[in-house]
Design an enzyme around this catalytic site. Structure first.
Site, short mmCIF file in Angstrom:
data_model
loop_
_atom_site.label_atom_id
_atom_site.label_comp_id
_atom_site.label_asym_id
_atom_site.label_seq_id
_atom_site.Cartn_x
_atom_site.Cartn_y
_atom_site.Cartn_z
N GLY A 16 8.80 44.29 58.86
CA GLY A 16 9.38 44.33 60.32
C GLY A 16 8.26 43.82 61.36
N CYS A 46 41.02 37.94 50.58
CA CYS A 46 40.85 36.64 50.56
C CYS A 46 42.07 35.76 49.68
CB CYS A 46 39.66 36.20 49.88
SG CYS A 46 39.33 34.39 49.17
N CYS A 54 40.84 33.73 46.45
CA CYS A 54 40.50 34.41 45.10
C CYS A 54 40.94 35.96 45.07
CB CYS A 54 39.04 34.52 45.20
SG CYS A 54 38.22 35.70 46.22
N CYS A 104 37.18 33.94 51.63
CA CYS A 104 35.67 34.49 51.40
C CYS A 104 34.70 33.45 52.44
CB CYS A 104 35.16 34.61 50.12
SG CYS A 104 36.02 35.58 49.07
N CYS A 141 33.48 33.15 46.06
CA CYS A 141 35.21 32.86 46.03
C CYS A 141 35.23 32.00 44.78
CB CYS A 141 35.28 32.08 47.30
SG CYS A 141 37.13 32.33 47.51
#
Lengths: 258, 222, 282
Positions: free
Chosen positions: C31, C240, C243, C265, C271
Site C-alpha cells: 500500500g 447481461c 450471456c 457484461c 461474457c
C-alpha cells in the site's frame, strides 16, 4: 513529575533574529480558569501562544502539559505524532479567522464530526447526532447541518469553529483573538458562549487579545505583555482597576468609553 | 472575620507625570462575624478604594488583610479567585455583564457556577427577581437596556442569590426608590441573621441607621 | 525492422531495474506509494504510461499478456497497448483471463478469479487517496506517516449526508494490510472485494504522478465504511442481455436513437466464455 497546573511554562525565550519575541516567560494555567494575555501588536503574545501549543519551538525554557491521567509531557521536545494526538484530543486551537480553523468545502456536520472520526469513531449515526447536538449548543439551527460553512455569516462560522474544537471535550483551549474579526453585536454572543462552555466543561483557556473589554468579561486572570516581557499580571479586575506598571496604566487609560 | 492590619495605599500615576497619591496610612480595622460596618466620608475620601482592597482588587502598598485568617494580599491568585467565587460577594453601583445575555441567565449562572442544578438555580433566580420587583417580561432580556434602578437590583440579585459568608456593598441602593430600598434592607437583614459579615457604603443616613452596627469615617484613616 | 532497434519491452535494462526495485519495495510495504523516475513513453500521459512501465519491467519472453480497458479486450486503449507489447517483446497475447500470466488493466478486475503466479497491473491516474481532500503532498505524506486517516471517513460522511448512502462508486478507498490507506485506481467498488486475499500479485503504476505501489498475494484489503453504513459492492440491478450472467459487473449501452439501452457484461472475455458454454452445453 507532579504538577497541579494543566500547563506550566518556565523561562521561555523565543527570538526571531535580533528580535526577542518572548523573554523568560513563566506562566501556569490551572484547570477551569481563563487566562487572558493582552498587549499591543508585536508584544509577543501570539508567539507565546504558538510556543505553548507546540507550533513554535522556543530557544530555551520548557512547556509542560499534564493530561487527565497526570501524565506530564514536555511540549518542547514532544514528537510530532504525540503533539498532533494532543491537538486532536486534549487541546484545541481556536483561530481568529474561522476560515483557518474550518474546512470550507466540507459541510457543517462534517466539520464538527471530523475530530470524532479522527479518534476512531466509525458510527455515522452517532457522529451525526453528536454534530447536531453541538450545532444546537452553539446556537446554530441543526437543520443547517449539511450546509457548507461559506453559507454562514462570520459569527456563525466562528461558532461552528468553536463546536468543531470542543466536541472532543478538550482540557485546554488556546484562542487567538477569537472575536477579532467580528461585528460587536456578534462578539457578545460568542463571548457568552465561550464563557458558558468553558464553565460547563471545566476547560482551561488561554485567550490572546488586545481588547481589554473582552478580557474584563471573560478572563479570571490577565497577563500584560510588552516587548516580549510579562510586565504585570494578576486577577483581571486587579490589573485593570489598579494597574501598577506604566504600560498597563497607559493601556487601561486608553480605553474609549461609550 | 475581616481584619485589616497596618494597611497603607498609594497610587502612582505614570500617565500623569508619575504623580503619587497617598490615600491611606496605617489602617487597622476588625469586622466581626455577623456584623455590618458602614464606611462613611465624603466623595473621594477613599471608601471604595478600601472596599476594593478587601476584595483583592487593589493591592495595598503595605500591610495585610485577613479574611477568615487568610491573608489575601499574600496568597496566590488561584486561591484568591476561589475565595471570591465561594466566600465573598461584591456589589458595586455598576452592572458589568456580557452584552445580550438574558437577565435570568445572569442571575442563575452565579448559582450554576457554584455547582447548583440548573432547574434549582432558575427557580431561586425567579423567586429573587420576583421579590425585587423585576417585571417578568424583562427576565429574558439583557439588563443593559434597563433603567438604572433595575440594573442595580439585578446586580444585587446576581450576588445575593449566593449565600456568601462575606459581602461588600458599594452603594447598592444608590438609585433605588424607597419601596425597593426596603426590600434590599430585608435581604441584608436576612444575610446578617445568617451570620454574614458585611461592609457597606450607603449614602443614605436613614439606611445606615437602620442596618449598620457600626459606622467608620474613612477620613480617620488618613 | 524498426522494432529491432528497441530493447526488449521498450525500456532499457537500467530503467527496468530501478522500476523492479520500486516494485519490490512496494511489495514489502503493501500500500505504500514508492516514488520512481517515470520515463517518457511513446504515448501521452493518461493512456496508462505507469502501467506500461510496470508491465515492461515484469514481462519475460515466456509470458502471456492480456490487456483490458474497462473490462474489454477490444477497445482502442487495450488494442493499442497490446499491439505495442507485441511489437517490442514479441510475447504471446491472449484475451483469455485463464491463460494470461500478466494482465494489464484499466478500471476493472476480471470476473474470473485470478490465481497464483498471475500479475495484475493497474493503470493509476491519481495514486494518492487523499489528494482531493488535501492538495499538499507534504501534508498527505504526513497523513500516511502518522496514520491520521480520520479525514477519509470525513469524505464518506459527506457522501452519506448528501446522498443518504456512500455514493463513492469507483476508486473506493481501501485499507491495505491493516496499515496503509490506498486508492484502488478507478475500478468500480463492485471489484473491491476481489482485491482482498487475492492469490495474484497486484501492482499499481502511476506514470504522471511517478508512483508505484503494490499488494502482495493473499493480503487483507478492506474497503472503508461506517458501522451503520457498511460497504456494499454494488452493480446495476440487471442481467447481461447477451450471456444472461447475473453475477458480473454490467455496462449500460445505448443502442439506438430512440433511447433504447441494454445491459451487457463489462468483462468481454467472461461474457464470451458464458456464451460459448451456452452454445456447447445448451
Amino acid at each position: 513529575m507532579n504538577m497541579n497546573e494543566i500547563i506550566k511554562i518556565t523561562n521561555l525565550t523565543k527570538s526571531f533574529g535580533n528580535i526577542i519575541a518572548c523573554s523568560s516567560i513563566t506562566l501556569e494555567v490551572y484547570p477551569g480558569e481563563i487566562v487572558g494575555i493582552v498587549g499591543e501588536s508585536g508584544s509577543g503574545k501570539t508567539t507565546l501562544l504558538k510556543c505553548a501549543s507546540g507550533l513554535y519551538k522556543p530557544d530555551s525554557g520548557e512547556v509542560f502539559f499534564r493530561s487527565d491521567d497526570n501524565y506530564v509531557q514536555n511540549i518542547c521536545n514532544i514528537s510530532e505524532p504525540d503533539l498532533r494526538q494532543l491537538m486532536r484530543t486534549d487541546w484545541s486551537f481556536i483561530h481568529q479567522n474561522p476560515r483557518d480553523g474550518l474546512r470550507m468545502n466540507i459541510s457543517a456536520g462534517g466539520n464538527i464530526g471530523e475530530k470524532l472520526m479522527a479518534i476512531g469513531n466509525r458510527h455515522y449515526g452517532n457522529i451525526r447526532e453528536a454534530a447536531a447536538a453541538w450545532l444546537e449548543k452553539v446556537e446554530i439551527d441543526s437543520s443547517r447541518i449539511d450546509e457548507l460553512p461559506s453559507n454562514f455569516s462570520g459569527g456563525m462560522q466562528q461558532r461552528l469553529q468553536i463546536a468543531r474544537c470542543l466536541i472532543t471535550e478538550p482540557k485546554l483551549i488556546y484562542m487567538d483573538e477569537p472575536t477579532g474579526g467580528l461585528d460587536v453585536s456578534v462578539q457578545a454572543k460568542i463571548l457568552d458562549l465561550i464563557k458558558k462552555l468553558v464553565e460547563e466543561l471545566n476547560i482551561a483557556a488561554v485567550i490572546v487579545t488586545h481588547d481589554l473589554g473582552v478580557v474584563r468579561l471573560l478572563a479570571d486572570r490577565v497577563l500584560v505583555m510588552k516587548d516580549g516581557h510579562i510586565v504585570e499580571q494578576g486577577i483581571t479586575d486587579q490589573v485593570l482597576d489598579d494597574p501598577h506598571h506604566a504600560y498597563t496604566q497607559l493601556l487601561v487609560s486608553s480605553i474609549i468609553q461609550v | 472575620m475581616i481584619e485589616l492590619k497596618d494597611i497603607s495605599k498609594s497610587f502612582r500615576l505614570y500617565t500623569q507625570n508619575s504623580a503619587k497619591i497617598t490615600v491611606f496610612k496605617d489602617v487597622n480595622l476588625t469586622v466581626n462575624r455577623g456584623e455590618l460596618v458602614a464606611f462613611t466620608g465624603k466623595s473621594g475620601s477613599g471608601k471604595t478604594t478600601l472596599m476594593k482592597m478587601i476584595y483583592g482588587n487593589y493591592l495595598p502598598s503595605k500591610g495585610s488583610i485577613l479574611v477568615d485568617k487568610t491573608d489575601i494580599t499574600k496568597i496566590n491568585l488561584q486561591d484568591l479567585i476561589r475565595i471570591r467565587n465561594h466566600k465573598m460577594g461584591y456589589i458595586s453601583q455598576f452592572l458589568r455583564v456580557i452584552p445580550r445575555v438574558s437577565t435570568m441567565n445572569i442571575v442563575s449562572d452565579s448559582l450554576i457556577k457554584l455547582g447548583s442544578e440548573k432547574e434549582d438555580a432558575l427557580a431561586q433566580a425567579s423567586e429573587l427577581l420576583n421579590f425585587l420587583d423585576i417585571p417578568r417580561k424583562l427576565w429574558n432580556l439583557s439588563p443593559l437596556t434597563f433603567s438604572g434602578g433595575e440594573q442595580q437590583r439585578i446586580n444585587i440579585a446576581r450576588a445575593m442569590i449566593c449565600n456568601y459568608p462575606y459581602f461588600l456593598l458599594d452603594e447598592p441602593t444608590a438609585s433605588l426608590d424607597n419601596k425597593n430600598i426596603e426590600k434590599v434592607i430585608t435581604l441584608i437583614d436576612k444575610l446578617k441573621k445568617n451570620g454574614c459579615t458585611i461592609i457597606g457604603i450607603f449614602h443614605d443616613e436613614m439606611i445606615r441607621n437602620e442596618i449598620a452596627d457600626r459606622e467608620i469615617d474613612v477620613n480617620s484613616f488618613k | 525492422m524498426d522494432e529491432l532497434k528497441y530493447n526488449f519491452a521498450y525500456l532499457d535494462e537500467q530503467t527496468k531495474k530501478t522500476i523492479r526495485r520500486a516494485i519490490l519495495k512496494g511489495l514489502s510495504i503493501p500500500g505504500y506509494q514508492v516514488p520512481f523516475s517515470s520515463r517518457e513513453m511513446p504515448m501521452p500521459y493518461g493512456w496508462g504510461t505507469g502501467g506500461i512501465q510496470v508491465t515492461s519491467s515484469c514481462i519475460k519472453q515466456d509470458d502471456t499478456l492480456k490487456v483490458i480497458d474497462q473490462g474489454s479486450d477490444d477497445t482502442t486503449n487495450a488494442v493499442s497497448i497490446r499491439n505495442f507489447f507485441k511489437r517490442v517483446t514479441n510475447v504471446q497475447t491472449t484475451e483469455d483471463t485463464n491463460k494470461a500470466t500478466i494482465i494489464q488493466t484499466r478500471h476493472r478486475i476480471p470476473e474470473i478469479p485470478l490465481v497464483e503466479k498471475q500479475i495484475l497491473v493497474y493503470q493509476v491516474p491519481t495514486p494518492e487517496p487523499f489528494r482531493f481532500l488535501e492538495p499538499s503532498e507534504f501534508e498527505t505524506r504526513k497523513i500516511h506517516a502518522l496514520k491520521e486517516y480520520g479525514i477519509m471517513h470525513l469524505k464518506l460522511y459527506e457522501d452519506i449526508s448528501k446522498n443518504g448512502h456512500i455514493s463513492t462508486s469507483y476508486n473506493y478507498p481501501v485499507l491495505v494490510d491493516d496499515n496503509y490507506i490506498s486508492a484502488p485506481s478507478p475500478i468500480p467498488k463492485f471489484d473491491n472485494p476481489k482485491m482482498n486475499n487475492n492469490p495474484a500479485i497486484q501492482l499499481f503504476g502511476a506514470g504522471r504522478e511517478q508512483r508505484i505501489y503494490a499488494i502482495p498475494p493473499y493480503t487483507k484489503v478492506i474497503s472503508l465504511d461506517f458501522e451503520d453504513y457498511p460497504f456494499e459492492a454494488t452493480k446495476a440491478n440487471a442481467v447481461c442481455q447477451l450471456c444472461g450472467a447475473t453475477d458480473s459487473y454490467l455496462d449500460e449501452i445505448i443502442i439506438d436513437n430512440a433511447g433504447g439501452r441494454m445491459f451487457v457484461c463489462s468483462d468481454t472475455n467472461y461474457c464470451h466464455n458464458n456464451l460459448l458454454k451456452k452454445i456447447y452445453n445448451p
